[in-house]
Write a protein that holds these residues in place. Structure first.
Motif, mmCIF file in Angstrom:
data_model
loop_
_atom_site.group_PDB
_atom_site.id
_atom_site.type_symbol
_atom_site.label_atom_id
_atom_site.label_comp_id
_atom_site.label_asym_id
_atom_site.label_seq_id
_atom_site.Cartn_x
_atom_site.Cartn_y
_atom_site.Cartn_z
ATOM 1 N N UNK A 115 14.015 -18.080 -13.687
ATOM 2 C CA UNK A 115 14.335 -18.724 -12.408
ATOM 3 C C UNK A 115 13.536 -18.033 -11.311
ATOM 4 N N UNK A 116 12.901 -18.832 -10.460
ATOM 5 C CA UNK A 116 12.198 -18.284 -9.312
ATOM 6 C C UNK A 116 12.274 -19.271 -8.158
ATOM 7 N N UNK A 117 12.725 -18.773 -7.019
ATOM 8 C CA UNK A 117 12.708 -19.601 -5.811
ATOM 9 C C UNK A 117 12.386 -18.718 -4.609
ATOM 10 N N UNK A 125 12.961 -25.289 -14.188
ATOM 11 C CA UNK A 125 13.103 -26.044 -12.942
ATOM 12 C C UNK A 125 11.968 -25.729 -11.966
ATOM 13 N N UNK A 126 10.743 -25.922 -12.420
ATOM 14 C CA UNK A 126 9.607 -25.629 -11.549
ATOM 15 C C UNK A 126 9.569 -26.626 -10.388
ATOM 16 N N UNK A 135 9.236 -26.066 -17.112
ATOM 17 C CA UNK A 135 10.337 -27.024 -17.193
ATOM 18 C C UNK A 135 10.366 -27.889 -15.935
ATOM 19 N N UNK A 136 10.370 -29.202 -16.135
ATOM 20 C CA UNK A 136 10.396 -30.155 -15.018
ATOM 21 C C UNK A 136 11.745 -30.871 -15.011
ATOM 22 N N UNK A 154 7.977 -29.043 -20.784
ATOM 23 C CA UNK A 154 9.319 -29.363 -21.244
ATOM 24 C C UNK A 154 10.079 -30.033 -20.098
ATOM 25 N N UNK A 155 11.161 -30.731 -20.425
ATOM 26 C CA UNK A 155 11.935 -31.435 -19.410
ATOM 27 C C UNK A 155 13.401 -31.037 -19.497
#
Length: 267
Positions: free
Chosen positions: A132-134, A158-159, A177-178, A204-205
């Motif tokens: 995770x990165x935000x 969750x890019x 991951x999209x 990946x989704x």
């Protein structure tokens, strides 16, 4: 017959699924989402995710980790719990772990310490990492990059970033991951432009349910709760953006996810 899909990130232990979790899992299967990775993000959440996966062998799997929001709660017991849970066959990755400077629910130093500790677990065990990165790109890369030679594989879950960070992640060897963020014309339009640069073998989704309901869903659901049954909409939009067929995106993302998480072959 719907395309068989794997949702690599769904928060199925979230309270919003308490009343109808079994129905949610069945709707996903009916929509062709044959396997789901249930995200662990806290001590209790990791136990709950692993226990839920055990209720649905071969269909649900889990991760075990501490989200940066909960990094201030990371203890030696957290570390020991993650190491114990990943011994279970249905716990398939370390994470969700990383850095979140957007909300800073935990102090940054606590986030950095918890992130480093979990990368150490992944390195020790050769388990894949669910990242995770935000709003923390530079620190994230500074911590992650030196560890990559010791890690088996890692996915940027969750890019939502820009093209420059996507290129850097791909160069580092990360999977991407999209989510339904790409379906949001207000804040995800840039993903439509850059998602085509992800190599076929790195894509990946995921839904990140109950969050990030795809805004392009028609008809509109009665509530804003996302669920794995809506993964085909993410697939559709990704296929459109990449100018590839839905069947192709289904094939590569399912193959990638099964290989990344070491999932057994479907019979």
């Amino acid at each position: 017959m719907p395309y068989p899909l794997i949702d690599i990130g769904a928060n199925l232990t979230h309270d919003s699924f308490e009343a109808d979790r079994g129905d949610v899992i069945q709707r996903a299967a009916d929509a062709g989402v044959t396997r789901i990775i249930v995200t662990g993000s806290s001590d209790q959440g990791n136990i709950d995710a692993a226990d839920l996966a055990a209720e649905y062998p071969g269909r649900l799997f889990a991760t075990a980790g501490v989200h940066p929001h909960h990094a201030a709660d990371y203890t030696n017991a957290s570390d020991e719990l993650i190491r114990a849970l990943i011994e279970r066959p249905d716990v398939v990755a370390v994470g969700e772990c990383g850095l979140d400077y957007f909300r800073n629910f935990s102090p940054r130093e606590a986030q950095l310490e918890a992130f480093r500790a979990q990368l150490d677990i992944a390195a020790d065990t050769k388990m894949p990492v669910f990242l995770h990165q935000r709003d923390a790109h530079d620190d994230f890369v500074d911590v992650l990059e030196p560890m990559l030679p010791k890690l088996s594989r890692a996915v940027a879950h969750c890019f939502t970033g820009e093209g420059e960070s996507l290129s850097e992640y791909i160069a580092l060897g990360l999977w991407i991951g999209i989510t339904g963020w790409i379906c949001d014309e207000r804040r995800g339009a840039h993903l439509m432009e850059i998602v085509g640069s992800i190599p076929d073998d790195r894509l990946m989704i995921e839904t990140d349910a109950p969050y990030l309901l795809p805004r392009t869903l028609m008809p509109k659901p009665a509530t804003r709760r996302n669920e794995p049954a809506y993964l085909p909409e993410v697939l559709r939009v990704v296929a459109e953006a990449r100018d590839q067929s839905e069947a192709h995106i289904a094939e590569i993302t399912t193959r990638n996810a099964a290989a990344f998480f070491g999932l057994p072959c479907l019979r």
